[in-house]
Write a protein that holds these residues in place. Structure first.
Motif, PDB file in Angstrom:
ATOM      1  N   GLN A 190      14.204 -20.260  -9.639  1.00  0.00           N
ATOM      2  CA  GLN A 190      14.995 -20.197  -8.421  1.00  0.00           C
ATOM      3  C   GLN A 190      14.147 -20.513  -7.184  1.00  0.00           C
ATOM      4  O   GLN A 190      14.625 -21.160  -6.244  1.00  0.00           O
ATOM      5  CB  GLN A 190      15.632 -18.814  -8.280  1.00  0.00           C
ATOM      6  N   ARG A 191      12.885 -20.067  -7.212  1.00  0.00           N
ATOM      7  CA  ARG A 191      12.007 -20.379  -6.088  1.00  0.00           C
ATOM      8  C   ARG A 191      11.765 -21.892  -6.010  1.00  0.00           C
ATOM      9  O   ARG A 191      11.771 -22.477  -4.920  1.00  0.00           O
ATOM     10  CB  ARG A 191      10.685 -19.635  -6.235  1.00  0.00           C
ATOM     11  N   GLU A 192      11.566 -22.524  -7.149  1.00  0.00           N
ATOM     12  CA  GLU A 192      11.355 -23.965  -7.178  1.00  0.00           C
ATOM     13  C   GLU A 192      12.623 -24.701  -6.746  1.00  0.00           C
ATOM     14  O   GLU A 192      12.548 -25.707  -6.017  1.00  0.00           O
ATOM     15  CB  GLU A 192      10.956 -24.393  -8.596  1.00  0.00           C
ATOM     16  N   GLN A 193      13.778 -24.212  -7.178  1.00  0.00           N
ATOM     17  CA  GLN A 193      15.033 -24.832  -6.754  1.00  0.00           C
ATOM     18  C   GLN A 193      15.224 -24.712  -5.245  1.00  0.00           C
ATOM     19  O   GLN A 193      15.668 -25.662  -4.600  1.00  0.00           O
ATOM     20  CB  GLN A 193      16.208 -24.185  -7.485  1.00  0.00           C
ATOM     21  N   GLN A 194      14.884 -23.547  -4.700  1.00  0.00           N
ATOM     22  CA  GLN A 194      14.990 -23.372  -3.252  1.00  0.00           C
ATOM     23  C   GLN A 194      14.081 -24.347  -2.520  1.00  0.00           C
ATOM     24  O   GLN A 194      14.469 -24.945  -1.505  1.00  0.00           O
ATOM     25  CB  GLN A 194      14.628 -21.927  -2.887  1.00  0.00           C
ATOM     26  N   LEU A 195      12.874 -24.525  -3.059  1.00  0.00           N
ATOM     27  CA  LEU A 195      11.941 -25.470  -2.448  1.00  0.00           C
ATOM     28  C   LEU A 195      12.479 -26.889  -2.522  1.00  0.00           C
ATOM     29  O   LEU A 195      12.398 -27.646  -1.536  1.00  0.00           O
ATOM     30  CB  LEU A 195      10.593 -25.374  -3.156  1.00  0.00           C
ATOM     31  N   GLN A 196      13.056 -27.268  -3.664  1.00  0.00           N
ATOM     32  CA  GLN A 196      13.603 -28.621  -3.811  1.00  0.00           C
ATOM     33  C   GLN A 196      14.788 -28.846  -2.875  1.00  0.00           C
ATOM     34  O   GLN A 196      14.932 -29.929  -2.291  1.00  0.00           O
ATOM     35  CB  GLN A 196      14.036 -28.852  -5.264  1.00  0.00           C
ATOM     36  N   GLU A 233      20.728 -37.109  -4.337  1.00  0.00           N
ATOM     37  CA  GLU A 233      21.920 -36.507  -4.950  1.00  0.00           C
ATOM     38  C   GLU A 233      21.551 -35.838  -6.275  1.00  0.00           C
ATOM     39  O   GLU A 233      21.949 -34.690  -6.537  1.00  0.00           O
ATOM     40  CB  GLU A 233      22.991 -37.572  -5.179  1.00  0.00           C
ATOM     41  N   ASN A 234      20.816 -36.539  -7.124  1.00  0.00           N
ATOM     42  CA  ASN A 234      20.383 -35.956  -8.400  1.00  0.00           C
ATOM     43  C   ASN A 234      19.465 -34.770  -8.171  1.00  0.00           C
ATOM     44  O   ASN A 234      19.536 -33.761  -8.899  1.00  0.00           O
ATOM     45  CB  ASN A 234      19.673 -37.017  -9.245  1.00  0.00           C
ATOM     46  N   ARG A 235      18.611 -34.884  -7.192  1.00  0.00           N
ATOM     47  CA  ARG A 235      17.688 -33.790  -6.882  1.00  0.00           C
ATOM     48  C   ARG A 235      18.452 -32.543  -6.454  1.00  0.00           C
ATOM     49  O   ARG A 235      18.125 -31.431  -6.874  1.00  0.00           O
ATOM     50  CB  ARG A 235      16.740 -34.242  -5.780  1.00  0.00           C
ATOM     51  N   TRP A 236      19.482 -32.725  -5.669  1.00  0.00           N
ATOM     52  CA  TRP A 236      20.272 -31.578  -5.215  1.00  0.00           C
ATOM     53  C   TRP A 236      21.055 -30.956  -6.374  1.00  0.00           C
ATOM     54  O   TRP A 236      21.184 -29.727  -6.470  1.00  0.00           O
ATOM     55  CB  TRP A 236      21.220 -32.013  -4.104  1.00  0.00           C
ATOM     56  N   LEU A 237      21.581 -31.800  -7.252  1.00  0.00           N
ATOM     57  CA  LEU A 237      22.300 -31.269  -8.410  1.00  0.00           C
ATOM     58  C   LEU A 237      21.391 -30.398  -9.265  1.00  0.00           C
ATOM     59  O   LEU A 237      21.796 -29.321  -9.729  1.00  0.00           O
ATOM     60  CB  LEU A 237      22.860 -32.426  -9.246  1.00  0.00           C
ATOM     61  N   GLU A 238      20.170 -30.853  -9.505  1.00  0.00           N
ATOM     62  CA  GLU A 238      19.228 -30.064 -10.295  1.00  0.00           C
ATOM     63  C   GLU A 238      18.813 -28.791  -9.556  1.00  0.00           C
ATOM     64  O   GLU A 238      18.608 -27.741 -10.168  1.00  0.00           O
ATOM     65  CB  GLU A 238      17.986 -30.897 -10.624  1.00  0.00           C
ATOM     66  N   ALA A 239      18.709 -28.874  -8.250  1.00  0.00           N
ATOM     67  CA  ALA A 239      18.266 -27.716  -7.462  1.00  0.00           C
ATOM     68  C   ALA A 239      19.359 -26.678  -7.279  1.00  0.00           C
ATOM     69  O   ALA A 239      19.072 -25.568  -6.819  1.00  0.00           O
ATOM     70  CB  ALA A 239      17.767 -28.175  -6.087  1.00  0.00           C
ATOM     71  N   THR A 240      20.594 -27.015  -7.614  1.00  0.00           N
ATOM     72  CA  THR A 240      21.689 -26.054  -7.485  1.00  0.00           C
ATOM     73  C   THR A 240      22.264 -25.645  -8.835  1.00  0.00           C
ATOM     74  O   THR A 240      23.250 -24.904  -8.877  1.00  0.00           O
ATOM     75  CB  THR A 240      22.823 -26.665  -6.632  1.00  0.00           C
ATOM     76  N   ARG A 241      21.666 -26.115  -9.921  1.00  0.00           N
ATOM     77  CA  ARG A 241      22.169 -25.795 -11.254  1.00  0.00           C
ATOM     78  C   ARG A 241      21.902 -24.332 -11.605  1.00  0.00           C
ATOM     79  O   ARG A 241      20.779 -23.842 -11.509  1.00  0.00           O
ATOM     80  CB  ARG A 241      21.528 -26.710 -12.299  1.00  0.00           C
ATOM     81  N   ASP A 242      22.934 -23.627 -12.028  1.00  0.00           N
ATOM     82  CA  ASP A 242      22.831 -22.223 -12.469  1.00  0.00           C
ATOM     83  C   ASP A 242      22.149 -21.334 -11.435  1.00  0.00           C
ATOM     84  O   ASP A 242      21.311 -20.494 -11.771  1.00  0.00           O
ATOM     85  CB  ASP A 242      22.065 -22.137 -13.803  1.00  0.00           C
ATOM     86  N   THR A 243      22.491 -21.525 -10.186  1.00  0.00           N
ATOM     87  CA  THR A 243      21.916 -20.676  -9.136  1.00  0.00           C
ATOM     88  C   THR A 243      22.896 -20.583  -7.980  1.00  0.00           C
ATOM     89  O   THR A 243      23.748 -21.463  -7.801  1.00  0.00           O
ATOM     90  CB  THR A 243      20.570 -21.245  -8.642  1.00  0.00           C
ATOM     91  N   ALA A 244      22.794 -19.499  -7.229  1.00  0.00           N
ATOM     92  CA  ALA A 244      23.663 -19.306  -6.072  1.00  0.00           C
ATOM     93  C   ALA A 244      23.072 -20.019  -4.861  1.00  0.00           C
ATOM     94  O   ALA A 244      21.876 -19.893  -4.583  1.00  0.00           O
ATOM     95  CB  ALA A 244      23.829 -17.808  -5.790  1.00  0.00           C
ATOM     96  N   VAL A 245      23.924 -20.758  -4.148  1.00  0.00           N
ATOM     97  CA  VAL A 245      23.494 -21.516  -2.973  1.00  0.00           C
ATOM     98  C   VAL A 245      24.228 -20.975  -1.754  1.00  0.00           C
ATOM     99  O   VAL A 245      25.444 -20.751  -1.796  1.00  0.00           O
ATOM    100  CB  VAL A 245      23.774 -23.022  -3.143  1.00  0.00           C
ATOM    101  N   ASP A 246      23.475 -20.763  -0.690  1.00  0.00           N
ATOM    102  CA  ASP A 246      24.069 -20.284   0.553  1.00  0.00           C
ATOM    103  C   ASP A 246      25.091 -21.310   1.076  1.00  0.00           C
ATOM    104  O   ASP A 246      24.873 -22.525   1.005  1.00  0.00           O
ATOM    105  CB  ASP A 246      22.968 -20.061   1.595  1.00  0.00           C
ATOM    106  N   LYS A 247      26.217 -20.813   1.597  1.00  0.00           N
ATOM    107  CA  LYS A 247      27.282 -21.708   2.069  1.00  0.00           C
ATOM    108  C   LYS A 247      26.798 -22.609   3.193  1.00  0.00           C
ATOM    109  O   LYS A 247      27.115 -23.797   3.231  1.00  0.00           O
ATOM    110  CB  LYS A 247      28.480 -20.880   2.534  1.00  0.00           C
TER     111      LYS A 247
END
Length: 398
Positions: A190-196, A233-247
């Motif tokens: 999740q930390r890596e996804q937030q960074l991405q 676009e692909n980077r964002w999809l991977e960074a939001t997979r199976d994780t909660a994203v702030d609105k």
């Protein structure tokens, strides 16, 4: 057995029972020597077998030779027998005494070692159980490894029950470690996804700012923009997979990506229709040469390109925009002298003061016109090529 022992040690008791007869009878020393030799053989034979602890204790004290007594004392293992021989040999047989004393000391040290091992086993089991229930996860795996290393040093002395208790606690600890590792991996993910996600937003924002500063004379590379848009676009999809994203974060991405898509769509359309844009742009200099169809085509291209607001309009589009925005020239109605009848009659009510307003001014700007009175009505026709503005001086010329 008792009769055998009595027979075995009989020669050592006989001299004490009848000491006076040895001096009276001459052949007795030879007989006594034979008896001692016989006893010695019997005692050695007993030592070669599997004598009991009580027999060894008796041989250690009453053996006919020092060698037999020392050997018997060295084979004693029973603590009670050792203590009894030590007590009897003290002051009588130094060799046996030292042997037994050393054996007792070794026995006490060995017992202390075994007691320590037993205590260590109990301690390790308790620590393993405590760690399995502990909420302190700091160095959890390292502490378990230390327990396992200590256990290998004492496991051979543990009972089956102790070994089972320790291994059960270790199994619980390993399950806890697996849970902690899974949680840590999820946290890192999740930390890596937030960074991405943050890097994606920063890159999109930076790209849009650069596009706003793009010189109108040049167009950005379509291939580079297209690759950047797909990659992010692909980077964002991977960074939001199976994780909660702030609105708000999601909204910022959608806004930036939409702006980039719109810009990219306009660039793609310009690239596809460049020849038509250039050809229509050449008609701006010769306005009369542009047909209604060409103007409609220019308007259609401007609408399809749909250049986004806030970004410098490319120089390539300026002629096209002018062509699409200029209506075709139409003849304008003008006032002529042939229609003097109606407008002359309309001018009769004008007072002298009103006529003064229609005369040329003596000021430097003689081309300007005074405001005509409100009761003047001007009649226009299409015969005269140049229209006369209401209130101008030409109306008074006759």
């Amino acid at each position: 057995m008792a009769a055998f022992i009595q027979k075995l040690f009989r020669s050592r008791k006989t001299p004490e029972a009848a000491p006076k007869q040895r001096k009276a009878v001459q052949p007795e020393p030879v007989e006594q020597e034979d008896t001692r030799a016989s006893q010695r053989e019997e005692q050695l034979t007993a030592l070669e077998g599997s004598p009991s602890q009580s027999l060894l204790a008796k041989l250690a004290m009453e053996g006919v030779t020092a060698d037999i007594r020392q050997t018997a004392a060295g084979r004693l293992t029973d603590e009670a027998s050792l203590q009894a021989v030590q007590k009897q040999a003290k002051g009588r047989d130094k060799g046996v005494y030292q042997t037994v004393k050393s054996a007792l000391q070794q026995r006490r040290e060995e017992q202390a070692r075994l007691d320590s091992i037993s205590q260590t086993i109990a301690t390790l089991i308790r620590h393993a159980r405590d760690q399995a229930k502990s909420d302190d996860t700091k160095l959890y795996e390292a502490r378990l490894d230390a327990l396992l290393k200590q256990w290998t040093e004492v496991d051979e002395h543990a009972t089956p029950e102790q070994a089972q208790a320790f291994l059960e606690a270790v199994h619980q600890c390993k399950e806890r470690i697996a849970t902690l590792q899974s949680a840590a991996e999820e946290e890192n993910r999740q930390r890596e996804q937030q960074l991405q996600r943050q890097e994606t937003l920063d890159l999109l924002t930076r790209t849009l700012d650069e596009l706003k500063a793009q010189p109108p004379e040049t167009l950005p590379s379509l291939a580079s923009l297209d690759a950047l848009q797909k990659t992010q676009e692909n980077r964002w999809l991977e960074a939001t997979r199976d994780t909660a994203v702030d609105k708000q974060e999601q909204k910022s991405y959608e806004t930036a990506m939409l702006a980039l898509r719109n810009y990219l769509g306009s660039i793609r359309r310009i690239t596809q229709d460049r020849d038509a844009i250039v050809q229509l742009g050449t008609l701006v200099e010769g306005e009369d040469d542009a047909t209604e169809e060409q103007r409609a085509q220019a308007k259609t291209l401007i609408a399809e390109i749909n250049w986004p607001e806030g970004y410098p309009i490319p120089t390539l589009l300026e002629p096209l925009r002018k062509l699409a925005g200029k209506p075709r020239s139409k003849p304008q109605p003008v006032l002529t002298r042939s229609s003097s009848g109606p407008w002359r009659s309309a001018l009769k009510p004008i007072s002298k003061s009103s006529k003064r307003h229609l005369r040329p001014s003596n000021s430097k700007n003689r081309s300007s016109c005074s405001k005509p009175p409100s009761n003047i009505y001007v009649i226009w026709t299409s015969a005269t090529p140049n229209p006369i503005r209401p209130g101008c001086n030409s109306l008074t010329d006759n």
